[in-house]
Write a protein that holds these residues in place. Structure first.
Motif, PDB file in Angstrom:
ATOM      1  N   ARG A   7      21.663 -12.333  -4.976  1.00  0.00           N
ATOM      2  CA  ARG A   7      20.207 -12.229  -5.093  1.00  0.00           C
ATOM      3  C   ARG A   7      19.495 -13.085  -4.042  1.00  0.00           C
ATOM      4  O   ARG A   7      18.439 -12.702  -3.550  1.00  0.00           O
ATOM      5  N   GLU A  34      24.108   0.335  -9.554  1.00  0.00           N
ATOM      6  CA  GLU A  34      23.507  -0.214 -10.764  1.00  0.00           C
ATOM      7  C   GLU A  34      23.405  -1.739 -10.690  1.00  0.00           C
ATOM      8  O   GLU A  34      22.416  -2.334 -11.142  1.00  0.00           O
ATOM      9  N   THR A  35      24.422  -2.377 -10.097  1.00  0.00           N
ATOM     10  CA  THR A  35      24.381  -3.831  -9.924  1.00  0.00           C
ATOM     11  C   THR A  35      23.228  -4.222  -9.013  1.00  0.00           C
ATOM     12  O   THR A  35      22.493  -5.178  -9.296  1.00  0.00           O
ATOM     13  N   ARG A  37      20.470  -2.544  -8.512  1.00  0.00           N
ATOM     14  CA  ARG A  37      19.211  -2.314  -9.221  1.00  0.00           C
ATOM     15  C   ARG A  37      18.911  -3.443 -10.213  1.00  0.00           C
ATOM     16  O   ARG A  37      17.755  -3.848 -10.375  1.00  0.00           O
ATOM     17  N   ARG A  38      19.967  -3.985 -10.851  1.00  0.00           N
ATOM     18  CA  ARG A  38      19.749  -5.124 -11.742  1.00  0.00           C
ATOM     19  C   ARG A  38      19.293  -6.350 -10.953  1.00  0.00           C
ATOM     20  O   ARG A  38      18.409  -7.099 -11.397  1.00  0.00           O
ATOM     21  N   ASP A  39      19.893  -6.554  -9.782  1.00  0.00           N
ATOM     22  CA  ASP A  39      19.479  -7.675  -8.931  1.00  0.00           C
ATOM     23  C   ASP A  39      18.019  -7.534  -8.511  1.00  0.00           C
ATOM     24  O   ASP A  39      17.248  -8.504  -8.534  1.00  0.00           O
ATOM     25  N   ALA A  41      15.715  -5.852 -10.066  1.00  0.00           N
ATOM     26  CA  ALA A  41      14.870  -6.052 -11.244  1.00  0.00           C
ATOM     27  C   ALA A  41      14.640  -7.536 -11.495  1.00  0.00           C
ATOM     28  O   ALA A  41      13.523  -7.956 -11.848  1.00  0.00           O
TER      29      ALA A  41
END
Length: 255
Positions: A7, A34-35, A37-39, A41
């Motif tokens: 991040r 997906e990882t 996108r979580r970062d 977010a």
């Protein structure tokens, strides 16, 4: 690479490039989309990013610092060239008049001007004036003032007053940031005053700005979106940002 390290690296890329792609980041870091996108977010919750279709754009506090002219020359060069070509569609007819702003996007535009097109051109940009001076068909008028190192633009009360006496068909202008909330923004009060005068002097205002400028704000607003007729940007612009600007009544051309 731990999530915190990833991040931090993502935040750094956003500061430098202005935007990131989920696919590109996933490939670079060897993680799933997906990882990423979580970062993103997580960065959005901290006010560092704003998620858009396929990635994210930088969303920092209102910016006060601008890159220098030399630093900006190589950034988004391919996109600026495409924008310049698309913006040629808005040139005035033969014998018409135009203002060309200082900056790297407008410099790219001048590089693509037709060799034999008689026009009156007015500028306060040192680099822009040097480029236009090479044309034998352009009636060039250069407005003076104190020249800013960061942009090569003449600024000051004299420059603003001179533009106050001008009326042209089209103004081709750049901006550091563009958003529906703040309109067109830049980092310097003196340069903002000149840009405001340019917009007032033109029947039509055409903004040349790559996608990294969209949904980005700098400290000084020099025009509302209501003052803008056309935005020419590149095809990597997020659909959300383009839609918001179109809803404000601006014609958006994707180069």
């Amino acid at each position: 690479m731990y999530a915190s390290e990833r991040r931090t690296a993502l935040a750094r890329k956003l500061r430098v490039d202005g935007r990131v792609s989920v696919v590109d980041v996933a490939t670079e870091f060897g993680v799933s989309g997906e990882t990423v996108r979580r970062d993103l977010a997580a960065l959005e919750r901290h006010g560092v990013a704003r998620k858009v279709h396929g990635g994210a754009v930088a969303r920092t506090s209102v910016q006060a610092v601008e890159l220098g002219l030399v630093e900006r020359e190589g950034r988004q060069a391919e996109q600026k060239s495409a924008i310049a070509v698309a913006a040629l569609a808005f040139l005035p007819s033969v014998g018409g008049s135009m203002i060309i702003d200082a900056g790297t996007s407008t410099a790219a535009f001048v590089d693509h001007l037709p060799a034999e097109l008689p026009l009156v051109a007015i500028t306060h940009g040192v680099v822009t004036a040097a480029q236009l001076a090479r044309s034998t068909s352009v009636d060039l008028n250069v407005l003076g003032g104190r020249v800013r190192d960061a942009t090569g633009a003449a600024v000051g009360p004299g420059t603003v007053a001179a533009y106050g006496q001008v009326g042209v068909d089209v103004a081709f202008i750049g901006a550091n940031g563009i958003s529906p909330e703040r309109g067109l923004t830049t980092a310097d009060f003196a340069e903002a005053a000149v840009k405001t005068a340019i917009v007032a002097a033109a029947r039509q205002t055409v903004v040349l700005a790559d996608a990294t400028k969209l949904d980005t704000d700098f400290v000084v607003t020099f025009a509302a979106l209501d003052d803008v007729d056309v935005l020419v940007t590149d095809s990597s612009a997020s659909p959300e940002a383009v839609s918001r600007i179109r809803e404000a009544g601006v014609e958006v051309v994707l180069a």
